[in-house]
Design a protein around this motif. Structure first.
Motif, PDB file in Angstrom:
ATOM      1  N   VAL A  35      48.226   6.815  52.939  1.00 57.53           N
ATOM      2  CA  VAL A  35      47.587   7.588  54.008  1.00 57.53           C
ATOM      3  C   VAL A  35      47.697   9.067  53.674  1.00 57.53           C
ATOM      4  N   LYS A  36      46.560   9.752  53.666  1.00 58.73           N
ATOM      5  CA  LYS A  36      46.542  11.193  53.419  1.00 58.73           C
ATOM      6  C   LYS A  36      45.834  11.876  54.585  1.00 58.73           C
ATOM      7  N   ILE A  37      46.540  12.810  55.192  1.00 59.89           N
ATOM      8  CA  ILE A  37      46.001  13.552  56.328  1.00 59.89           C
ATOM      9  C   ILE A  37      45.956  15.035  55.976  1.00 59.89           C
ATOM     10  N   PHE A  38      44.847  15.680  56.286  1.00 58.46           N
ATOM     11  CA  PHE A  38      44.784  17.140  56.188  1.00 58.46           C
ATOM     12  C   PHE A  38      44.652  17.639  57.616  1.00 58.46           C
ATOM     13  N   LEU A  39      45.764  18.165  58.136  1.00 58.48           N
ATOM     14  CA  LEU A  39      45.831  18.608  59.526  1.00 58.48           C
ATOM     15  C   LEU A  39      45.580  20.107  59.600  1.00 58.48           C
ATOM     16  N   THR A  40      44.588  20.497  60.370  1.00 56.70           N
ATOM     17  CA  THR A  40      44.250  21.908  60.450  1.00 56.70           C
ATOM     18  C   THR A  40      43.906  22.298  61.884  1.00 56.70           C
ATOM     19  N   ALA A  41      43.643  23.576  62.088  1.00 55.74           N
ATOM     20  CA  ALA A  41      43.199  24.122  63.376  1.00 55.74           C
ATOM     21  C   ALA A  41      42.701  25.527  63.070  1.00 55.74           C
ATOM     22  N   ASN A  42      41.918  26.095  63.972  1.00 53.69           N
ATOM     23  CA  ASN A  42      41.417  27.438  63.697  1.00 53.69           C
ATOM     24  C   ASN A  42      42.565  28.452  63.741  1.00 53.69           C
ATOM     25  N   LEU A  43      42.337  29.605  63.142  1.00 54.75           N
ATOM     26  CA  LEU A  43      43.388  30.618  63.003  1.00 54.75           C
ATOM     27  C   LEU A  43      43.965  31.038  64.343  1.00 54.75           C
ATOM     28  N   GLN A  44      43.111  31.243  65.331  1.00 54.03           N
ATOM     29  CA  GLN A  44      43.579  31.709  66.634  1.00 54.03           C
ATOM     30  C   GLN A  44      44.512  30.695  67.293  1.00 54.03           C
ATOM     31  N   GLU A  45      44.162  29.420  67.190  1.00 56.45           N
ATOM     32  CA  GLU A  45      44.997  28.388  67.803  1.00 56.45           C
ATOM     33  C   GLU A  45      46.315  28.229  67.052  1.00 56.45           C
ATOM     34  N   ARG A  46      46.259  28.303  65.740  1.00 55.73           N
ATOM     35  CA  ARG A  46      47.497  28.204  64.960  1.00 55.73           C
ATOM     36  C   ARG A  46      48.424  29.381  65.253  1.00 55.73           C
ATOM     37  N   ALA A  47      47.834  30.564  65.395  1.00 56.39           N
ATOM     38  CA  ALA A  47      48.634  31.753  65.700  1.00 56.39           C
ATOM     39  C   ALA A  47      49.271  31.629  67.084  1.00 56.39           C
ATOM     40  N   ARG A  48      48.513  31.113  68.040  1.00 57.60           N
ATOM     41  CA  ARG A  48      49.048  30.944  69.394  1.00 57.60           C
ATOM     42  C   ARG A  48      50.240  29.993  69.386  1.00 57.60           C
ATOM     43  N   ARG A  86      52.212  29.174  66.771  1.00 54.26           N
ATOM     44  CA  ARG A  86      53.337  29.750  66.036  1.00 54.26           C
ATOM     45  C   ARG A  86      54.016  30.845  66.860  1.00 54.26           C
ATOM     46  N   TYR A  87      53.219  31.649  67.539  1.00 53.06           N
ATOM     47  CA  TYR A  87      53.762  32.706  68.403  1.00 53.06           C
ATOM     48  C   TYR A  87      54.649  32.098  69.486  1.00 53.06           C
ATOM     49  N   GLN A  88      54.152  31.050  70.152  1.00 55.03           N
ATOM     50  CA  GLN A  88      54.922  30.423  71.220  1.00 55.03           C
ATOM     51  C   GLN A  88      56.204  29.805  70.676  1.00 55.03           C
ATOM     52  N   GLU A  89      56.124  29.214  69.501  1.00 54.99           N
ATOM     53  CA  GLU A  89      57.297  28.620  68.864  1.00 54.99           C
ATOM     54  C   GLU A  89      58.367  29.681  68.604  1.00 54.99           C
ATOM     55  N   ASP A 133      50.559  40.264  65.203  1.00 58.47           N
ATOM     56  CA  ASP A 133      51.293  40.214  63.932  1.00 58.47           C
ATOM     57  C   ASP A 133      51.314  38.794  63.379  1.00 58.47           C
ATOM     58  N   VAL A 134      51.495  37.825  64.262  1.00 59.61           N
ATOM     59  CA  VAL A 134      51.509  36.427  63.834  1.00 59.61           C
ATOM     60  C   VAL A 134      50.147  36.042  63.260  1.00 59.61           C
ATOM     61  N   GLU A 160      57.761  35.401  56.132  1.00 59.88           N
ATOM     62  CA  GLU A 160      56.953  36.398  55.426  1.00 59.88           C
ATOM     63  C   GLU A 160      57.075  36.242  53.911  1.00 59.88           C
ATOM     64  N   LEU A 161      58.255  35.861  53.443  1.00 60.13           N
ATOM     65  CA  LEU A 161      58.506  35.787  52.003  1.00 60.13           C
ATOM     66  C   LEU A 161      58.090  34.463  51.376  1.00 60.13           C
ATOM     67  N   VAL A 162      58.109  33.386  52.146  1.00 65.97           N
ATOM     68  CA  VAL A 162      57.976  32.055  51.553  1.00 65.97           C
ATOM     69  C   VAL A 162      56.632  31.822  50.875  1.00 65.97           C
ATOM     70  N   SER A 163      55.550  32.420  51.372  1.00 62.07           N
ATOM     71  CA  SER A 163      54.251  32.197  50.736  1.00 62.07           C
ATOM     72  C   SER A 163      54.218  32.787  49.333  1.00 62.07           C
ATOM     73  N   VAL A 164      54.903  33.908  49.144  1.00 63.60           N
ATOM     74  CA  VAL A 164      54.965  34.529  47.816  1.00 63.60           C
ATOM     75  C   VAL A 164      55.845  33.694  46.891  1.00 63.60           C
ATOM     76  N   ILE A 165      56.992  33.268  47.408  1.00 62.49           N
ATOM     77  CA  ILE A 165      57.924  32.462  46.615  1.00 62.49           C
ATOM     78  C   ILE A 165      57.285  31.137  46.198  1.00 62.49           C
ATOM     79  N   SER A 166      56.597  30.492  47.133  1.00 63.68           N
ATOM     80  CA  SER A 166      56.034  29.170  46.855  1.00 63.68           C
ATOM     81  C   SER A 166      54.871  29.217  45.870  1.00 63.68           C
ATOM     82  N   ALA A 167      54.300  30.400  45.661  1.00 67.49           N
ATOM     83  CA  ALA A 167      53.183  30.533  44.723  1.00 67.49           C
ATOM     84  C   ALA A 167      53.656  30.725  43.284  1.00 67.49           C
TER      85      ALA A 167
END
Length: 229
Positions: free
Chosen positions: A142-155, A157-160, A172-173, A96-103
């Protein structure tokens, strides 16, 4: 030895770290987890009860932070001031805190400089984060931009988090990831975006192994091309 560096960027929950670790293992090159560096600073701020508005104290923390990576029993472990914090930096509180700190400019400027210093001394490596291809390794082969939609990323992260024993709700996730996306994409310093020459991989409907195969194929192609074969 010729320089061959790989940059993987993307939003939270896209699977960057898991993919980068696997690619590093397949290619036999070091893996640098820049996200863990920011998490270490966030953890130290939590432990020292430092407010995100106290940039003077945060500056001292980031300037004095001793962050190390060691492979133990085949696993990448993170150490802060000699203490292993691999799991401690992955708690919901740190997340929760890291996004604020990293900015914060004082944090980002110092850690980007540190990451660039590591890159200069490591000819072949893979590094993941949110501004690797745009700021840290602008000349990466090599440069990769790895992404996924919000719902899949949340799923994912939640499982992790559940697998690690944390009591957490999917809603909440999802909310936390959406907030982090907003912060990462709109911060003034090194906002999250694909490098102009990055390959964008949307893994929303791809399994982990499919992503690995795609990136390895790209790496082998670029490596062979670099060597003129």
């Amino acid at each position: 030895m010729e320089v061959f560096q790989i940059a993987i960027d993307g939003p939270a929950g896209a699977g960057k770290s898991s993919v980068a670790k696997r690619i590093a293992g397949e290619l036999g090159i070091p893996y640098i987890d820049t996200g863990a560096m920011y998490r270490c600073i966030a953890l130290q701020c939590l432990e020292d009860k430092i407010s995100t508005e106290d940039e003077g104290s945060i500056a001292k923390i980031v300037e004095n932070a001793k962050i190390e990576f060691h492979v133990i029993d085949g696993q990448l472990c993170v150490f802060l001031h000699g203490k292993e914090v691999t799991q401690a930096i992955r708690t919901p509180e740190v997340t929760e805190l890291v996004s604020v700190i990293s900015a914060l400019q004082v944090v980002r400027t110092h850690l980007v400089t540190l990451q660039q210093s590591i890159a200069k001394s490591t000819q072949r490596m893979i590094m993941d984060g949110r501004d690797i291809g745009t700021s840290v390794l602008p000349d990466a082969k090599v440069k990769i931009f790895l992404t996924a939609n919000l719902q899949e990323r949340a799923r994912r992260r939640y499982q992790e988090m559940v697998d690690k024993g944390f009591m957490i709700h999917l809603n909440d996730v999802t909310h936390d990831l959406a907030v982090r996306d907003e912060i990462d994409q709109n911060r003034k310093i090194s906002p999250l975006r694909p490098a102009n020459d990055a390959i964008i991989i949307d893994s929303s409907n791809l399994c982990f192994e499919e992503v690995i195969v795609m990136i390895l194929a790209l790496c082998h192609h670029r490596f062979l091309h670099q060597d003129g074969r």
